[in-house]
Scaffold this motif. Structure first.
Motif, PDB file in Angstrom:
ATOM      1  N   GLY A 402       0.818  -1.212   0.000  1.00  0.00           N
ATOM      2  CA  GLY A 402       0.000   0.000   0.000  1.00  0.00           C
ATOM      3  C   GLY A 402       0.851   1.261   0.000  1.00  0.00           C
ATOM      4  N   PHE A 403       2.135   1.118   0.380  1.00  0.00           N
ATOM      5  CA  PHE A 403       2.975   2.322   0.420  1.00  0.00           C
ATOM      6  C   PHE A 403       4.012   2.290  -0.696  1.00  0.00           C
ATOM      7  N   ALA A 419      -1.120  12.496  -1.481  1.00  0.00           N
ATOM      8  CA  ALA A 419      -0.879  11.207  -0.838  1.00  0.00           C
ATOM      9  C   ALA A 419      -0.863  11.356   0.678  1.00  0.00           C
ATOM     10  N   VAL A 420      -1.206  10.269   1.348  1.00  0.00           N
ATOM     11  CA  VAL A 420      -1.153  10.229   2.815  1.00  0.00           C
ATOM     12  C   VAL A 420       0.274   9.862   3.221  1.00  0.00           C
ATOM     13  N   LYS A 421       0.877  10.682   4.054  1.00  0.00           N
ATOM     14  CA  LYS A 421       2.275  10.431   4.462  1.00  0.00           C
ATOM     15  C   LYS A 421       2.317   9.524   5.688  1.00  0.00           C
ATOM     16  N   ILE A 422       3.296   8.634   5.707  1.00  0.00           N
ATOM     17  CA  ILE A 422       3.499   7.784   6.887  1.00  0.00           C
ATOM     18  C   ILE A 422       4.502   8.488   7.798  1.00  0.00           C
ATOM     19  N   ALA A 423       4.151   8.615   9.066  1.00  0.00           N
ATOM     20  CA  ALA A 423       4.992   9.377   9.988  1.00  0.00           C
ATOM     21  C   ALA A 423       6.267   8.616  10.343  1.00  0.00           C
ATOM     22  N   ASN A 424       6.165   7.288  10.442  1.00  0.00           N
ATOM     23  CA  ASN A 424       7.326   6.492  10.862  1.00  0.00           C
ATOM     24  C   ASN A 424       7.557   5.338   9.891  1.00  0.00           C
ATOM     25  N   PRO A 425       7.883   5.655   8.638  1.00  0.00           N
ATOM     26  CA  PRO A 425       8.052   4.571   7.651  1.00  0.00           C
ATOM     27  C   PRO A 425       9.285   3.723   7.975  1.00  0.00           C
ATOM     28  N   LEU A 426       9.281   2.474   7.468  1.00  0.00           N
ATOM     29  CA  LEU A 426      10.446   1.614   7.658  1.00  0.00           C
ATOM     30  C   LEU A 426      11.610   2.140   6.837  1.00  0.00           C
ATOM     31  N   MET A 433       1.442   6.532   1.244  1.00  0.00           N
ATOM     32  CA  MET A 433       0.459   5.589   0.714  1.00  0.00           C
ATOM     33  C   MET A 433       0.267   5.904  -0.770  1.00  0.00           C
ATOM     34  N   ARG A 467      -5.469  11.667   0.494  1.00  0.00           N
ATOM     35  CA  ARG A 467      -5.530  12.500   1.682  1.00  0.00           C
ATOM     36  C   ARG A 467      -6.751  13.400   1.576  1.00  0.00           C
TER      37      ARG A 467
END
Ligand code: ZN
Lengths: 687, 342
Positions: A402-403, A419-426, A433, A467
Motif C-alpha cells: 500500500g505504500f 498522498a497520505v504520508k506515513i509518519a514512521n516509515p520503515l 500511501m 488525503r
C-alpha cells in the motif's frame, strides 16, 4: 522466559517428564516454545502473553505447573537475617508521587565484599540468558527471576545527601543510565533522586554514577511497585526496554515487594557477606486488597456451553492459588490474590476455569442462530467479474504494498488528491500511501525484466489512498490497473514475434468494461495527456460522461527512469466509478428479423488524420434506414496510395424487419452512404 | 425380333455387371454409366428399338430392359458411393497434422495466490452463512486499539508495532476494528467475516510490513465456546482436509475472553515434527475467543442478552502452509516464476 527445571523444582513438585510437562503447560495457556538440554539442566523456553506478568518468574510458573499437573507447591519463606542499626539513621526515604509509586521498600547492607558470584548462581543466570556481573548485581537479577520483582542496588556511598526521593521529573534534564548512554528525562518521568538529582529512571534502569562496582562496600537495596503505564510511557519514549520495565508494565504484586527485599538481603549476605540494617523502609500508603469476585455455575455454563459443577469450578480456582468458597445455588465467591492483577472480572475467572478444565474437553457444536440472508460488500461481484475478465485476457495478478516511494510516485500524481504520508516509515521508499497502482506495477515489471522475464502482462486490483482536503478520514477508493510489455503471444508457434502495442492495452480495457456491460456507453477520447503518458499514444476512458481512467503508452522518459528500455503500455481505471455505472446497465431484448440481410463491402481512401470513429459515425448518421451494421475489417497504407492517405475497407449490412430487400434498394442505400462519406470526409471510393 | 432383343438384354446385363466389377475409380464409373445408360448408351438404344416391336411383344421386353436398367443404375450408384468413400479416405489419410503443436488461444493469466486463498476462506464462511464486510485501512487509535480493550500504554500494544500517518491516524494493525464498525452499525444477531490488508512495522522472512487477514464475528443469543470450536473446526477441516487434527489452546487477546489459539496438525510432516512446526507437530493457524465484555460495552451491546465469538487469521500464513511457501516476501515481489505456480 527461560525456566531451568531444577530451579522450578525448588518451588513445586514435578513428577512428569519434561515433554509431558511442556504439553500440559502449553494446553493450559503457558506456551512452551522449546525444551532444551544444557548439560544436566533441562530448560523450557516459555512464551508469556502480556497479561501474565506474574509468569515472568520461577515462582509464578511454579503456580501454573501446580495448577496444570495437580502437584503440590512447596511454600518458601524468606526472612532477612538479623541486622544492626536503623534505616532512619542512614537514609531518609520519601515518595512524592503516590499514584506512580504504589510501594517503596529499601534496606541498606554495610561491609559487603563485591566479587565474582558463586558458580551455581552464575550458571543459573546464564541458563536464563543473563550475564554474570558480580555477586551483588547477580543476586538482584537472581531474585528478580525467582520472584518476578525487579530490584535495584545502589552504591550507598554514591547517594548524595543521605536522601532518596521518588518523584516526577519537573523539567527536562540529561541523565546517564548504567549502560553508559546519556538520555533525556522529561517532565512527568518518574525518577529515584538523591539529595542532588536522579540516580535511577524508576523501574527501568539505574544510573551509571550510583552503580555497584568492585570498590563498593555498602549498598542500598530497592524493592518497589511502580505503576505500569507510567513506566511503559517512559520506557517507550526512551527506547529503553529492560527486564525490569517489562515486569512493571505488566504489573507486579505490591504485597510481596517486601518478601523480595528480604530474599535479596538474605542472598547478598550469603554471597557477599555484610551486615544489613535491623529494619527496612516500607512506604505503602494505600494497601491493595485482594479483589473479591462472585461467579455462578450458570455464568460458566453460558460462556462455555458446558455444565461444570460448582464444586469442580471451586477446585480449579483453588489449584490456581485463588481463594474460592462455594455458596448456595451454584454461587462461588472468590478472593483473587494480588499476584494475579489480570483477574478483575467474573469473565476472567471463567477463562481460568476453562483453561484448566481443558479447552479440548469442550465439544464443538453447530451454533443455533436465527437464519438471515447473507450480505456481501458493495461491488464484490463486479470486482470478481473484472478480475476474471483480466485473467481471461491473459493478465496475471500482482499484489502491491500500500505504500510507495514519494519520489517515484511523483510523475503519476498529476493534479489528483495528495498522498497520505506515513509518519514512521520503515524506509524512504515506503514513505507514502499510493495514489496510483502504476508505480507498484512498474516496480514489479522492473524486477521481472531484471530477472530475464521480458514479456509481461500484469494487473493489480486494490486500494489507493487519498488525503482528505481538510481534517477527517482518508478516502480509500479501489483502482484496477494493468501493464503490458514485450511480445503479444510469446508462446505461440505462429505469432511469437509480434510485439504488443497500444491496441492490446485498449483491448484489455475493453475486456474490463465488457465484463460490466459498459462497452456501449464507453468512449476513448484524446485530451490533455497526463505527464506520465506518451502524448500521441494515450486516451482518456469515459463511461457515460464520466472520466473513469486512462490507457496508453508510458512516456519513454518515465519508462527509462525505471530502467525499462521497452515500450510499456499501461491503464488505470477507477473501480468504484465504473462499478457504479455497471448497476444501471440492463440489456433490453429486441425482436429477431426473419428476413435475410444483404452485405456489401466497400473500400474508401481518406486522410490519415481522420479517426476511424468519424468514419463509422458518418455512416451511422447518413440517414440510411436499411443500414443494419457496419464493420471495419481492414486498414491499408502504402503502395498505391498517396502519402498521408489510408484505405479503409468496410462491410455494410442492410436489412428490413418486414421483408427481403431488392437489389435496387441496396444499390441506392450504398450510394447514399458513399456520397455522404465523400461529402463530409472527402473520402474517395477505391475500386 | 423379340427373342433377339431378350437375348441382347441378357448379354448386356452380364457384360455390364462384369465391367462394373472391374471399375477402378469414379471416372471409370462415369464412363461405364455413359456407355450403358447415357443418351447414346446401350440400354437407351434397346429402349429406342422397343417401338419396332408389336404391341404384344413390347411389355415383356420393356419389363426386361427396365429391370436391367434399374439393376445397373443401382449397382452404379452403389459403386460410386463406394469409390467416393474410398477416395475420401485416401485423401483424409494424407492430411496429417502435428497434433502436438499448441492450440490457439489467449493464455489465461494467473490470480495471485493471496487472492485465491482469501477467496477460498471467504467461500467456506459464506457457505456457513457468514456475511462479508469491509472497513477502512487508515484507522483511528480508537477503533484499532481503544475500543478493542487496548488503551494507551497497555502492554498488549507491544504485540503490534504500528505505522502512524499524518492527521492522527494510523494504518490498522489488524482487521479487528471492523468488528467495532459492524457492531456500531448493526444490532445483533451478527454473523460476518471481514477480509483486508493490515500493516505492522516488521520486515523479515516471516513478517511483511503489509499483510492480509480475515476476521470473523458471530454474536447471537446463547453463543458459547462450544459454538466457536464447532465453527472453527469446520473451517480448518474444509481448508486443510477433513482428516487434519485441530486443537484449541488458551492464549491472550485484549478483546476476547476466554481467548484461544487454534493449531492444526503440521501439514508438512503430518505431526511427527519438522522444521516448519519447530518439532512440535502443530501449526498455529488462527486466534479466537469469546468477545470480551469490554468490547460489547464500547458498542453498547447488552451482555445479558447477547454473547459471541471473534476470530482472526493471516491469509499469508494460510497460503504459506497450503502451498509450502517458505518466505512471506515472495508474495510481494511478484516474480512471474512465483506467480505462475498457482
Ligand atoms: Zn511439521
Amino acid at each position: 522466559m527461560r525456566v531451568p527445571l531444577e530451579w522450578l523444582k525448588e518451588f513445586v513438585e514435578i513428577r512428569v517428564k519434561p515433554e509431558r510437562l511442556a504439553h500440559l503447560l502449553t494446553m493450559g495457556g503457558i506456551e512452551v516454545e522449546s525444551v532444551e538440554s544444557l548439560g544436566r539442566e533441562t530448560i523450557m523456553e516459555l512464551g508469556i502473553t502480556p497479561n501474565r506478568g506474574d509468569c515472568l518468574s520461577i515462582a509464578g510458573v511454579a503456580r501454573e505447573v501446580a495448577a496444570v499437573t495437580g502437584a503440590r507447591l512447596k511454600p518458601r519463606k524468606f526472612a532477612a537475617p538479623r541486622g544492626e542499626g536503623r534505616m532512619a539513621d542512614r537514609v531518609k526515604v520519601s515518595v512524592k508521587s503516590r499514584s506512580r509509586c504504589i510501594r517503596y521498600t529499601a534496606r541498606a547492607i554495610e561491609g559487603v565484599k563485591v566479587g565474582p558470584s558463586p558458580s551455581w548462581m552464575a550458571a543459573r543466570l546464564a541458563a536464563c540468558g543473563i550475564r554474570s556481573i558480580n555477586n551483588v548485581v547477580d543476586a538482584s537479577n537472581y531474585v528478580m527471576l525467582e520472584t518476578g520483582h525487579p530490584l535495584h542496588v545502589f552504591d550507598m556511598a554514591r547517594i548524595r545527601g543521605s536522601r532518596i526521593e521518588v518523584s516526577l521529573v519537573e523539567s527536562a534534564r540529561q541523565f546517564t543510565t548504567l549502560d553508559g548512554v546519556v538520555r533525556t528525562l522529561e517532565k512527568g518521568d518518574l525518577a529515584i533522586c538523591d539529595g542532588e538529582g536522579p540516580v535511577a529512571v524508576a523501574g527501568i534502569m539505574g544510573g551509571g554514577d550510583s552503580e555497584v562496582s568492585q570498590s563498593t562496600t555498602s549498598v542500598l537495596l530497592e524493592s518497589a511497585c511502580f505503576e505500569g503505564k507510567g513506566i511503559r510511557r517512559t520506557s517507550r519514549r526512551l527506547g529503553l526496554a529492560s527486564e525490569s520495565s517489562r515486569r512493571f508494565e505488566r504489573g507486579v504484586d505490591p504485597n510481596s515487594v517486601l518478601a523480595a527485599l528480604n530474599r535479596l538481603t538474605e542472598l547478598i549476605v550469603d554471597t557477599a557477606e555484610g551486615t544489613p540494617a535491623a529494619d527496612c523502609v516500607d512506604i505503602y500508603p494505600a494497601k491493595i486488597a485482594p479483589a473479591r469476585l462472585a461467579l455462578t455455575e450458570d455464568a460458566v455454563e453460558r460462556m462455555l456451553g458446558e455444565n461444570i459443577p460448582a464444586a469442580s469450578i471451586a477446585k480449579i480456582l483453588t489449584r490456581l492459588g485463588l481463594d474460592a468458597k462455594r455458596g448456595a445455588k451454584g454461587r462461588i465467591s472468590v478472593s483473587v490474590p494480588t499476584f494475579r492483577p489480570d483477574i478483575s472480572r467474573p469473565v476472567d475467572l471463567i477463562e481460568e476455569v476453562a483453561r484448566i478444565y481443558g479447552y479440548d474437553r469442550l465439544e464443538g457444536k453447530t451454533p443455533l442462530v436465527c437464519m438471515s440472508p447473507i450480505v456481501r460488500p458493495r461491488f464484490m461481484d463486479q470486482e470478481q467479474a473484472i478480475c476474471e475478465a483480466l485473467a481471461g485476457a491473459g493478465m496475471s495478478e500482482v499484489v502491491l504494498y500500500g505504500f510507495v516511494d514519494d519520489r517515484a510516485q511523483a510523475p503519476f500524481a498529476g493534479l489528483g488528491p495528495a498522498a497520505v504520508k506515513i509518519a514512521n516509515p520503515l524506509s524512504q521508499d515506503q514513505g507514502v500511501m499510493c495514489t496510483s497502482l502504476l508505480p507498484g506495477l512498474m516496480d514489479a515489471a522492473r524486477l521481472n525484466v531484471n530477472r530475464q522475464r521480458t514479456d509481461l502482462k500484469l494487473f493489480a486490483f486494490q486500494h489507493i489512498y487519498h488525503r482528505p482536503a481538510g481534517a477527517g478520514p482518508s478516502d480509500e477508493p479501489r483502482s484496477v490497473a494493468g501493464l503490458l510489455l514485450g511480445r503479444r503471444d510469446p508462446s505461440s508457434w505462429e505469432r511469437s514475434r509480434e510485439q504488443l502495442d497500444f491496441y492490446d492495452a485498449k483491448g484489455v480495457v475493453d475486456a474490463v468494461l465488457d465484463s460490466l456491460g459498459l462497452v456501449q456507453i464507453s468512449v476513448y477520447q484524446r485530451g490533455e495527456p497526463p505527464a506520465f503518458l506518451h502524448p500521441g499514444r494515450f486516451a482518456h476512458v469515459l463511461c457515460g460522461n464520466t472520466r473513469v481512467g486512462v490507457v496508453g503508452q508510458l512516456h519513454p522518459d518515465v519508462a527509462v527512469k525505471w530502467g525499462l528500455e521497452h515500450e510499456v503500455f499501461v491503464f488505470e481505471l477507477h473501480f468504484d466509478l465504473i462499478a457504479e455505472k455497471a448497476q444501471a446497465v440492463v440489456p433490453r431484448f429486441s425482436e429477431l428479423s426473419r428476413f435475410p440481410f444483404v452485405q456489401r463491402d466497400i473500400a474508401i481512401v481518406v486522410d490519415e488524420r481522420i479517426p476511424l470513429v468519424e468514419v463509422e459515425k458518418t455512416i451511422q448518421e447518413s440517414g440510411v434506414e436499411l443500414l443494419d451494421g457496419v464493420n471495419i475489417f481492414d486498414i491499408y497504407r502504402g503502395k498505391g496510395l498517396a502519402e498521408g492517405r489510408k484505405s479503409i475497407a468496410i462491410s455494410l449490412r442492410f436489412s428490413r424487419e418486414d421483408r427481403t430487400l431488392t437489389d435496387d434498394e441496396v444499390v441506392a442505400a450504398q450510394q447514399k452512404i458513399v456520397s455522404e462519406l465523400s461529402r463530409t470526409l472527402k473520402a474517395e471510393l477505391r475500386e | 425380333m423379340k427373342d433377339r432383343l431378350l437375348q441382347e438384354i441378357a448379354v448386356l446385363r452380364r457384360e455390364a455387371e462384369a465391367e462394373l466389377a472391374a471399375v477402378p475409380d469414379t471416372s471409370a464409373a462415369e464412363a461405364c454409366r455413359v456407355k450403358y445408360l447415357g443418351r447414346q448408351g446401350l440400354v437407351t438404344s434397346i429402349l429406342k428399338s422397343l417401338k419396332d416391336l408389336s404391341p404384344e411383344e413390347r411389355p415383356e421386353v420393356g419389363r426386361e430392359i427396365n429391370i436391367a436398367k434399374e439393376i445397373l443404375e443401382s449397382k452404379l450408384a452403389d459403386l460410386r458411393e463406394r469409390l467416393k468413400h474410398a477416395e475420401l479416405e485416401r485423401s483424409v489419410a494424407a492430411q496429417r497434422l502435428d497434433i502436438t503443436l499448441p492450440g490457439r488461444r489467449t493464455k489465461r493469466g494467473k490470480r495471485h495466490p493471496l487472492r485465491q486463498t482469501t477467496r477460498e476462506i471467504l467461500q467456506i464462511f459464506t457457505d456457513m452463512g457468514f456475511s462479508v464486510h469491509r472497513g477502512p485501512e487508515i484507522e483511528t487509535d480508537y477503533y484499532n486499539f481503544e475500543a478493542l480493550g487496548v488503551p494507551a500504554d497497555h502492554p498488549a500494544r507491544d504485540m503490534q508495532d504500528t505505522f502512524y500517518v499524518e492527521g492522527g491516524y494510523l494504518l490498522r494493525t489488524h482487521t479487528s476494528p471492523v468488528q467495532i464498525h459492524v457492531m456500531e452499525n448493526q444490532r445483533p444477531p451478527i454473523c460476518a467475516v471481514f477480509p483486508g490488508a493490515v500493516y505492522r512495522r516488521d520486515n523479515d522472512v516471516s513478517h511483511s510490513p503489509m499483510f492480509h487477514q480475515v476476521e470473523g464475528l458471530m454474536v447471537d443469543r446463547n453463543i458459547s465456546m462450544r459454538d466457536l470450536k464447532g465453527v472453527l473446526s469446520t473451517f480448518c477441516h474444509r481448508m486443510f482436509g477433513s482428516g487434519v487434527g485441530v486443537r484449541f489452546r488458551p492464549s491472550y487477546f485484549p478483546f476476547t475472553e476466554p481467548s484461544a489459539e487454534v493449531d492444526i496438525q503440521c501439514v508438512i510432516c503430518g505431526g511427527s515434527g519438522c522444521r516448519v512446526c519447530k518439532q512440535s507437530g502443530w501449526l498455529e493457524i488462527l486466534g479466537c475467543g469469546m468477545v470480551d465484555p469490554v468490547v460489547f460495552e464500547k458498542v453498547k451491546v447488552d451482555t445479558k442478552k447477547w454473547s459471541g465469538f471473534a476470530f482472526g487469521m493471516g491469509v499469508e500464513r494460510i497460503a504459506m502452509l497450503k502451498y509450502a511457501i517458505n518466505d512471506i516476501r515472495l508474495f510481494y515481489e511478484n516474480d512471474m516464476r512465483f506467480l505462475e505456480q498457482f
